[in-house]
Design an enzyme around this catalytic site. Structure first.
Site, PDB file in Angstrom:
ATOM      1  N   SER A 218      43.648 -33.611 -46.074  1.00  0.00           N
ATOM      2  CA  SER A 218      44.847 -32.856 -45.721  1.00  0.00           C
ATOM      3  C   SER A 218      44.701 -31.404 -46.180  1.00  0.00           C
ATOM      4  O   SER A 218      43.577 -30.943 -46.413  1.00  0.00           O
ATOM      5  CB  SER A 218      46.080 -33.520 -46.346  1.00  0.00           C
ATOM      6  N   ASN A 219      45.782 -30.680 -46.309  1.00  0.00           N
ATOM      7  CA  ASN A 219      45.714 -29.286 -46.768  1.00  0.00           C
ATOM      8  C   ASN A 219      46.953 -28.944 -47.577  1.00  0.00           C
ATOM      9  O   ASN A 219      47.840 -29.773 -47.750  1.00  0.00           O
ATOM     10  CB  ASN A 219      45.523 -28.347 -45.574  1.00  0.00           C
ATOM     11  N   HIS A 220      47.035 -27.715 -48.044  1.00  0.00           N
ATOM     12  CA  HIS A 220      48.088 -27.331 -48.998  1.00  0.00           C
ATOM     13  C   HIS A 220      49.424 -26.933 -48.366  1.00  0.00           C
ATOM     14  O   HIS A 220      50.327 -26.502 -49.070  1.00  0.00           O
ATOM     15  CB  HIS A 220      47.615 -26.137 -49.835  1.00  0.00           C
ATOM     16  N   SER A 221      49.571 -27.046 -47.055  1.00  0.00           N
ATOM     17  CA  SER A 221      50.814 -26.585 -46.429  1.00  0.00           C
ATOM     18  C   SER A 221      52.016 -27.364 -46.970  1.00  0.00           C
ATOM     19  O   SER A 221      51.991 -28.591 -47.038  1.00  0.00           O
ATOM     20  CB  SER A 221      50.725 -26.760 -44.916  1.00  0.00           C
ATOM     21  N   ALA A 285      50.182 -26.846 -40.136  1.00  0.00           N
ATOM     22  CA  ALA A 285      48.777 -26.704 -40.506  1.00  0.00           C
ATOM     23  C   ALA A 285      48.089 -28.002 -40.076  1.00  0.00           C
ATOM     24  O   ALA A 285      48.116 -29.002 -40.788  1.00  0.00           O
ATOM     25  CB  ALA A 285      48.653 -26.486 -42.001  1.00  0.00           C
TER      26      ALA A 285
END
Ligand code: C5P
Length: 407
Positions: A218-221, A285
């Site tokens: 995943s990502n930091h959004s 994101a």
């Protein structure tokens, strides 16, 4: 003349049900009631039994020019105070002050007084102005209750920092009556519903790409920017579908949220909703790559290295761009280098009307925080905005969307 009258009586003809609970701030409800009346509203007042100890029904009846409602029925003649018809009567149910106790009961659906039964049956917008001691306000239970209520569409007029009845100083003091009355006037102002009749999609948050039942990519959004945009568009009267990756944020009032996990799920939900939409803001994101296969069982560690083969996901924005027609499409670009050149390329490639560029190199921009620093780029130029709250950025984006619809 007409506009002067509208300015002095922004609530002309509006019916406000004012709920008062047992807080020392109840004395401010007298002033609030006067302000609502001066703004042209018809006001009826419902009080909890304890509220009567803080401000007399006589005061509130005199100011509102209506009898006060406290009990389910009048003990003298048995006349029933119908919470259903009260809720139907009101254009807005304003609970000010709202104690921690009443907020907790609202969040859990307790209905042990007339103010609460009316809340459960009200179909109109509900506004609460919390008032309590700083520790009660900061307590995780109260904060959780406020999030729950916000998630169900209740509007919250944030308390202010200041001196409290306990003698302590902190956040918990009810907002001033003028601010609360202004909040209600804005909420009910049809002229501010500049996007009424428009159906818009907002994608927000991070997608989650499963590796096995336990791990994911995943990502930091945080989703904050997209949620602020969805809330702003809904406040301007648009009907908003928020296609959201996983986040702990409450659903903004009036927004219809569709929860998704993976980029593929988001693609399906967004493309489907676009058929009926007038436009979309692509704030999510979205993962560009996802594991080619997802293991049904937890991957066991071995002695050597582990390679996970990734395949490309589908680009949702590009897909909408290819079938856009005269609908509106807004994109985001989060860049770390050659920012403007990359944003320009995306604007063209994905057929956006404009693109919102944020650079991770700018302090205060990007993930998780409550501020952002963006540049809005379209085919005719660029507008660099200063560092501002994500809410303000959302308002500037909504201004542009409004402008594009009136082209
Ligand atoms: O190409 P890039 O991912 O940087 O483009 C960012 C823009 O495209 C954002 O508006 C983002 O929401 C959107 N996007 C998308 N689907 C993808 C990847 C990006 O909608 N698979």
């Amino acid at each position: 003349m007409a506009s002067a009258q509208a300015a002095s009586a922004p609530l002309a003809g509006r019916r406000i049900l004012l709920g008062i609970t047992g807080s020392i701030a109840a004395y401010k409800a007298a002033m609030l009631c006067r302000l609502l009346k001066t703004a042209g509203a018809e006001v009826r007042v419902v009080m909890t039994p304890l509220a009567k100890q803080f401000i007399t029904p006589l005061t509130m009846a005199t100011l509102s020019k209506n009898p006060i409602l406290v009990e389910f029925f009048n003990p003298e003649n048995g006349a029933w105070n119908s919470h259903v018809s009260l809720g139907e009567w009101a254009d807005c149910y304003l609970i000010a002050p709202a104690t921690a106790n009443t907020l907790a009961k609202m969040a859990t659906g307790v209905a042990d007084n007339l103010l609460l039964t009316t809340y459960l049956s009200a179909r109109c917008p509900v506004v609460v102005a919390p008032a309590m001691d700083l520790d009660m306000y900061a307590h995780p239970a109260t904060q959780q209750n406020l999030r729950t209520l916000a998630g169900r569409g209740v509007r919250i007029v944030e308390p202010a920092e200041g001196e409290l009845a306990s003698g302590l100083t902190g956040k918990g003091r009810m907002a001033e009556p003028a601010e609360i009355a202004g909040f209600v006037a804005d909420l009910l102002d049809e002229k501010k519903k500049t996007l009424a009749g428009k159906r818009l999609i907002v994608t927000a948050g991070a997608t989650i790409e499963a590796i096995d039942p336990v791990r994911f990519i995943s990502n930091h959004s945080s989703g904050k920017m997209g949620y602020a945009i969805a809330g702003e568009l809904a406040a301007r009267g648009a009907s908003v579908t928020l296609v959201s990756g996983r986040t702990a944020l409450p659903v903004p009032p009036g927004v219809d949220r569709v929860d998704v996990l993976s980029a593929d799920d988001m693609y399906e939900a967004t493309v489907k909703a676009f058929d009926e939409a007038d436009g979309a803001v692509m704030c999510a994101a979205v993962a560009d790559y996802t594991p080619e296969t997802v293991s049904d069982t937890k991957l066991k560690k071995g002695d050597g290295e582990l390679f996970i083969r990734l395949r490309r996901t589908r680009d949702i924005a590009a897909e909408l761009g290819s079938r856009k027609g005269n609908r509106l499409l807004v994109g985001f670009a989060l860049e770390t280098n050659d920012e403007e050149a990359h944003a320009q390329l995306k604007l063209e490639k994905k057929n956006f009307d404009f693109i919102v560029l944020n650079s991770l190199r700018d302090a205060g921009a990007g993930f998780r925080g409550d501020t952002n620093k963006v540049t809005l780029i379209d085919r005719s130029g660029r507008e660099e905005l200063p560092l501002m709250s994500k809410r303000e950025v959302a308002a500037r984006i909504a201004d542009r969307i409004e402008h594009l619809f009136t082209r």
